[in-house]
Design an enzyme around this catalytic site. Sequence first.
Site, PDB file in Angstrom:
ATOM      1  N   GLU A  30      19.613  37.913  82.891  1.00 19.83           N
ATOM      2  CA  GLU A  30      19.861  38.832  84.198  1.00 19.83           C
ATOM      3  C   GLU A  30      18.651  39.349  84.690  1.00 19.83           C
ATOM      4  O   GLU A  30      17.624  39.718  83.833  1.00 19.83           O
ATOM      5  CB  GLU A  30      20.724  40.143  83.603  1.00 19.83           C
ATOM      6  CG  GLU A  30      21.042  41.013  84.541  1.00 19.83           C
ATOM      7  CD  GLU A  30      21.555  42.382  83.771  1.00 19.83           C
ATOM      8  OE1 GLU A  30      21.644  42.357  82.533  1.00 19.83           O
ATOM      9  OE2 GLU A  30      22.299  43.157  84.307  1.00 19.83           O
ATOM     10  N   LYS A  76      27.237  41.426  90.201  1.00 26.13           N
ATOM     11  CA  LYS A  76      27.841  42.275  88.930  1.00 26.13           C
ATOM     12  C   LYS A  76      28.736  43.368  89.472  1.00 26.13           C
ATOM     13  O   LYS A  76      28.421  44.191  90.160  1.00 26.13           O
ATOM     14  CB  LYS A  76      26.679  42.835  88.217  1.00 26.13           C
ATOM     15  CG  LYS A  76      26.936  43.258  86.822  1.00 26.13           C
ATOM     16  CD  LYS A  76      25.765  43.779  86.272  1.00 26.13           C
ATOM     17  CE  LYS A  76      26.097  44.503  84.844  1.00 26.13           C
ATOM     18  NZ  LYS A  76      24.778  44.623  84.025  1.00 26.13           N
ATOM     19  N   CYS A 118      26.237  40.294  82.428  1.00 23.95           N
ATOM     20  CA  CYS A 118      25.850  41.086  81.269  1.00 23.95           C
ATOM     21  C   CYS A 118      27.081  42.071  81.011  1.00 23.95           C
ATOM     22  O   CYS A 118      28.091  41.524  80.459  1.00 23.95           O
ATOM     23  CB  CYS A 118      24.351  41.904  81.320  1.00 23.95           C
ATOM     24  SG  CYS A 118      23.818  42.647  79.918  1.00 23.95           S
TER      25      CYS A 118
HETATM   26  C1  ACM Z   1      23.719  45.344  80.907  1.00 24.56           C
HETATM   27  O1  ACM Z   1      24.631  45.182  81.431  1.00 24.56           O
HETATM   28  N1  ACM Z   1      22.290  45.042  80.964  1.00 24.56           N
HETATM   29  C2  ACM Z   1      23.636  45.999  79.371  1.00 24.56           C
END
Ligand code: ACM
Length: 267
Positions: free
Chosen positions: A43, A114, A147
Amino acid sequence: MGFPLTVGYIQCRPAFNDPEQTMLDLDRLLDRAASADLLVLPELCNSGYHFQNPEEARQSAEPVEDSRFLRFLQDKCRQHRFYLATGFNELEGDCLYNTAVLLGPEGYVGRYRKLHLFLNEKSFFQPGNLGLPVFDLGGYTVGLLVCFDWMFPEVWRILALKGADVICHPSNLVLPGFAQQAIPVHAMTGRVFVVTANRIGSEKELTFTGQSLIAGPRGEVLARGSETDPEVGIEGLDLDQARDKMITSRNHLVKDRRPVEYGFLVE
Ligand code: ACM
């Protein structure tokens, strides 16, 4: 062997707001992964993660359409003929998104932003607004998550129902081992393959947990990284295993669902 595909993760330490250093580090790791068809990077790989203020969050952000970092990765895709999903600090207009970008030998393929922002990410990034796309890479289908999305079973289910064979999951995981336990279960309940590329190292008080993994549709862990070292994990898959949704001779993962009873989920 049904439909063979070689996948891999790059477990590394993106340099905080120093994409030039990150590219130097990635150069060597990507060459080691040249045998893969599809790779996943962590990420926010172009920027690092733990920003203290909006200026830091913006310092290395780039538009997808004009990014030195993505041009570097595209050249690697062309050179080694692989596809690659990378976490990317994306600037669009005035907004930042925590994005996963999919690139291939012919260039840009697509992106996912995201949906579920973690902790202080909410101060810097806009939540995703592109839904949960899947991408046909010529005979197989790829979905993207980033993530903390791992915590939300709904997104795994949607990608499996959209026909994803492999879910690419760029990560900067910090909760101790939780995701690494849950991801094989998500792979099993969706009968998909999952490649989680997690980062290593620390930024201020945050320590990232490494242990990148490749999980299979029976919940098996096919490859797992260390907690602390830069590593490349590569595994040959048979995608037919993800396409066989029969759980027993009388149970089908998709057809046995009871969506009429699930409306509560979206109320
Ligand atoms: C995250 O979503 N980087 C913990």
